[in-house]
Design a protein around this motif. Sequence first.
Motif, short mmCIF file in Angstrom:
data_model
loop_
_atom_site.label_atom_id
_atom_site.label_comp_id
_atom_site.label_asym_id
_atom_site.label_seq_id
_atom_site.Cartn_x
_atom_site.Cartn_y
_atom_site.Cartn_z
N LYS A 119 0.82 -1.21 0.00
CA LYS A 119 0.00 0.00 0.00
C LYS A 119 0.85 1.27 0.00
CE LYS A 119 -3.72 2.24 2.51
NZ LYS A 119 -4.60 2.19 3.67
N THR A 120 1.83 1.35 0.89
CA THR A 120 2.70 2.53 0.95
C THR A 120 3.49 2.69 -0.34
OG1 THR A 120 2.92 2.20 3.33
CG2 THR A 120 4.50 3.67 2.30
N ASP A 121 3.97 1.59 -0.86
CA ASP A 121 4.72 1.60 -2.12
C ASP A 121 3.84 2.11 -3.26
OD1 ASP A 121 6.72 1.18 -3.95
OD2 ASP A 121 6.77 -0.99 -3.76
N LYS A 122 2.58 1.71 -3.27
CA LYS A 122 1.65 2.16 -4.31
C LYS A 122 1.45 3.67 -4.25
CE LYS A 122 -1.07 -2.04 -4.84
NZ LYS A 122 -2.40 -2.63 -4.75
N VAL A 123 1.27 4.19 -3.05
CA VAL A 123 1.06 5.64 -2.88
C VAL A 123 2.28 6.41 -3.37
CG1 VAL A 123 0.74 7.47 -1.18
CG2 VAL A 123 -0.60 5.38 -1.01
N ILE A 124 3.45 5.94 -3.00
CA ILE A 124 4.70 6.60 -3.43
C ILE A 124 4.84 6.55 -4.94
CG2 ILE A 124 7.22 6.45 -3.34
CD1 ILE A 124 6.86 5.48 -0.42
N ARG A 125 4.51 5.41 -5.53
CA ARG A 125 4.61 5.27 -6.99
C ARG A 125 3.65 6.20 -7.72
NH1 ARG A 125 6.86 0.38 -9.11
NH2 ARG A 125 7.90 -0.77 -7.46
N VAL A 126 2.43 6.32 -7.23
CA VAL A 126 1.45 7.20 -7.88
C VAL A 126 1.91 8.65 -7.78
CG1 VAL A 126 -0.90 8.09 -7.73
CG2 VAL A 126 -0.51 5.64 -7.63
N ILE A 127 2.35 9.07 -6.61
CA ILE A 127 2.81 10.45 -6.44
C ILE A 127 4.02 10.73 -7.32
CG2 ILE A 127 3.84 12.07 -4.80
CD1 ILE A 127 2.02 10.76 -2.65
N ALA A 128 4.99 9.83 -7.32
CA ALA A 128 6.19 10.02 -8.14
C ALA A 128 5.84 10.01 -9.63
CB ALA A 128 7.21 8.92 -7.84
N GLY A 129 4.98 9.11 -10.04
CA GLY A 129 4.58 9.02 -11.44
C GLY A 129 3.87 10.28 -11.92
N LEU A 130 2.98 10.79 -11.08
CA LEU A 130 2.27 12.01 -11.44
C LEU A 130 3.24 13.20 -11.47
CD1 LEU A 130 -1.07 11.60 -9.47
CD2 LEU A 130 -0.68 11.33 -11.92
N LEU A 149 6.37 10.86 -20.18
CA LEU A 149 5.68 9.58 -20.38
C LEU A 149 6.23 8.48 -19.48
CD1 LEU A 149 5.30 9.60 -24.25
CD2 LEU A 149 3.55 10.08 -22.54
N VAL A 150 7.45 8.65 -19.00
CA VAL A 150 8.05 7.66 -18.09
C VAL A 150 7.23 7.60 -16.80
CG1 VAL A 150 10.13 7.13 -16.75
CG2 VAL A 150 10.33 7.93 -19.09
N GLY A 151 6.54 8.66 -16.48
CA GLY A 151 5.71 8.69 -15.28
C GLY A 151 4.57 7.68 -15.29
N PHE A 152 4.19 7.21 -16.46
CA PHE A 152 3.12 6.21 -16.54
C PHE A 152 3.56 4.85 -16.00
CE2 PHE A 152 1.45 9.03 -19.96
CZ PHE A 152 0.24 9.31 -19.35
N ILE A 153 4.85 4.59 -16.02
CA ILE A 153 5.34 3.28 -15.57
C ILE A 153 5.07 3.06 -14.08
CG2 ILE A 153 7.39 1.81 -15.30
CD1 ILE A 153 8.43 3.13 -17.92
N PRO A 154 5.50 3.98 -13.19
CA PRO A 154 5.18 3.74 -11.77
C PRO A 154 3.68 3.76 -11.47
CG PRO A 154 6.37 5.82 -12.03
CD PRO A 154 6.34 5.15 -13.36
N VAL A 155 2.93 4.59 -12.18
CA VAL A 155 1.48 4.63 -11.96
C VAL A 155 0.87 3.30 -12.39
CG1 VAL A 155 -0.67 5.72 -12.65
CG2 VAL A 155 1.33 7.13 -12.18
N PHE A 156 1.29 2.77 -13.52
CA PHE A 156 0.77 1.49 -14.01
C PHE A 156 1.10 0.35 -13.06
CE2 PHE A 156 1.29 -2.37 -16.63
CZ PHE A 156 -0.02 -2.53 -17.03
#
Length: 60
Positions: A7-18, A33-40
């Motif tokens: 869960k924490t990792d997901k939140v960090i990935r979404v914030i970083a990706g955005l 466009l590289v930001g889509f990778i952590p969000v995905f």
Amino acid sequence: MKCNVGKTDKVIRVIAGLAIGVAGFYFKSWWGLVGFIPVFTALIGWCPLYLPFGINTCKK
């Protein structure tokens, strides 16, 4: 594909990706466009780079 993104990792990935996506848009760069990778990977809950290292941030 077992879940290896917690869960924490997901939140960090979404914030970083955005943040990467917004920076790419602001600077008019395709690198945004590289930001889509952590969000995905956050959305699907699985990161292929974790497999070779045996990392799992998902609670059992």
